[in-house]
Scaffold this active site. Structure first.
Site, PDB file in Angstrom:
ATOM      1  N   TYR A  44       0.798   1.495  -0.885  1.00 50.98           N
ATOM      2  CA  TYR A  44       1.934   1.553  -1.810  1.00 50.98           C
ATOM      3  C   TYR A  44       1.476   2.096  -3.170  1.00 50.98           C
ATOM      4  O   TYR A  44       2.272   2.637  -3.928  1.00 50.98           O
ATOM      5  CB  TYR A  44       2.501   0.149  -2.045  1.00 50.98           C
ATOM      6  N   GLY A  45       0.187   1.893  -3.464  1.00 47.65           N
ATOM      7  CA  GLY A  45      -0.334   2.178  -4.808  1.00 47.65           C
ATOM      8  C   GLY A  45      -0.218   3.627  -5.248  1.00 47.65           C
ATOM      9  O   GLY A  45      -0.293   3.930  -6.435  1.00 47.65           O
ATOM     10  N   ASN A  76       0.258  -6.420  -5.563  1.00 46.37           N
ATOM     11  CA  ASN A  76       0.403  -6.190  -7.012  1.00 46.37           C
ATOM     12  C   ASN A  76       1.331  -5.026  -7.309  1.00 46.37           C
ATOM     13  O   ASN A  76       2.097  -5.058  -8.269  1.00 46.37           O
ATOM     14  CB  ASN A  76      -0.964  -5.883  -7.627  1.00 46.37           C
ATOM     15  N   THR A  77       1.247  -3.987  -6.463  1.00 47.36           N
ATOM     16  CA  THR A  77       2.080  -2.811  -6.694  1.00 47.36           C
ATOM     17  C   THR A  77       3.561  -3.177  -6.551  1.00 47.36           C
ATOM     18  O   THR A  77       4.379  -2.872  -7.424  1.00 47.36           O
ATOM     19  CB  THR A  77       1.688  -1.680  -5.708  1.00 47.36           C
ATOM     20  N   CYS A 184      -5.157  -6.320  -7.915  1.00 49.35           N
ATOM     21  CA  CYS A 184      -4.939  -5.668  -6.618  1.00 49.35           C
ATOM     22  C   CYS A 184      -5.471  -6.603  -5.543  1.00 49.35           C
ATOM     23  O   CYS A 184      -6.509  -7.247  -5.740  1.00 49.35           O
ATOM     24  CB  CYS A 184      -5.683  -4.330  -6.577  1.00 49.35           C
ATOM     25  N   THR A 185      -4.752  -6.655  -4.444  1.00 54.34           N
ATOM     26  CA  THR A 185      -5.112  -7.559  -3.342  1.00 54.34           C
ATOM     27  C   THR A 185      -6.561  -7.420  -2.882  1.00 54.34           C
ATOM     28  O   THR A 185      -7.182  -8.396  -2.484  1.00 54.34           O
ATOM     29  CB  THR A 185      -4.211  -7.257  -2.129  1.00 54.34           C
ATOM     30  N   HIS A 186      -7.078  -6.186  -2.929  1.00 52.61           N
ATOM     31  CA  HIS A 186      -8.400  -5.930  -2.341  1.00 52.61           C
ATOM     32  C   HIS A 186      -9.575  -6.318  -3.234  1.00 52.61           C
ATOM     33  O   HIS A 186     -10.688  -6.485  -2.756  1.00 52.61           O
ATOM     34  CB  HIS A 186      -8.533  -4.440  -2.016  1.00 52.61           C
TER      35      HIS A 186
END
Ligand code: DGL
Length: 266
Positions: A44-45, A76-77, A184-186
């Site tokens: 999505y980013g 987050n995006t 960000c998730t990662h």
């Protein structure tokens, strides 16, 4: 079924949101979670705002079919771009994104008020973190770090390439900040490498813990907190590749059963 026994929905653009799920599960073990990773449309980013809003609505509609009592937007995006539209479109559903709780926790943890934010291009471009932090008087230093997502998915966690990329993105923040939001998730997966690049004294804020705390508070307030027992969780993706099981293990530290569920694509 009691309202409080219903599951909590959680979605992400992919399986990186399992870092958020992991924190939620540790904090709220009695709750049941339905996780959806929109792997068919990841990432999505790098997408437009219109696309991210549309995908986020589709994901919520899918999760609503399970009778969820609340929704966590782990991405987050999506949280920075689509949360307002989701709240407008689904007014009866309590919705928590990752941005507000993370910004709040960063403000609590920072003593200098000089806070760094890293995330995808879309998250940083949205300016949402900056807006919230500056409103509370912080000085904000932000940096998109798009290469971190593929590096984590490749499993290059302590890899020298990841260290070099981190150095390239983050060296300029050294000495400027005392707190850094991993937006960000990662990023929690490579927090050691990030910490080394930005300076070991910098506090790193992970969305998972921040959201878990906020979710518990909100469920309690609405008398939706599940008392006892062990929750049962389900994991769905919109497109399954066998490598996801391996990547899920990187995020979660254990194996899970992932089911594929296609919904109308645009
Ligand atoms: N889940 C996204 C986020 O937290 C990262 C991956 C993507 O770009 O979709 O912003």
């Amino acid at each position: 079924m009691l309202e409080s026994d219903k599951p909590i929905g959680i979605f992400d653009s992919g399986i990186g949101g399992l870092t958020v799920y992991k924190a939620l599960k540790e904090y709220l073990p009695s709750e049941s979670f339905i996780y959806l990773g929109d792997t068919a449309r990841l990432p999505y980013g790098t997408k437009s705002e219109r696309a991210v809003v549309r995908f986020s609505i589709d994901n919520t509609e899918f999760l609503l079919k399970f009778g969820i009592k609340a929704l966590v937007v782990a991405c987050n995006t999506s949280s920075s771009i689509a949360i307002k539209e989701l709240r407008e479109k689904f007014p009866g559903l309590p919705i928590i994104g990752v941005i507000e709780p993370s910004a709040k926790l960063a403000m609590e943890m920072s003593s200098s008020g000089r806070i760094g934010v890293i995330g995808t291009e879309a998250t940083i471009r949205s300016g949402r973190y900056r807006e919230l932090l500056e409103r509370d008087g912080a000085e904000v230093f932000s940096q998109p770090c798009p290469l971190f997502v593929p590096l984590v998915e490749e499993g290059w966690i302590e890899h020298r390439v990841t260290q070099l990329v981190a150095e390239e993105y983050l060296a300029w923040m050294r000495g400027k900040i005392d707190t850094l939001i991993l937006g960000c998730t990662h990023y929690p997966v490579i927090k050691r490498v990030i910490g080394e690049a930005v300076g070991k004294e910098v506090r790193l804020i992970e969305s998972g813990f921040a959201v878990a705390r906020e979710l518990k508070r909100m469920l309690k307030e609405k008398s939706l907190l599940r008392g006892d027992g062990e929750g049962e969780d389900m994991f769905f993706v919109t497109d399954f590749l066998s490598k996801f099981s391996r990547v899920a293990e990187i995020f979660l530290g254990r194996k899970i059963k992932i089911e594929e569920r296609k919904f109308s694509m645009c």
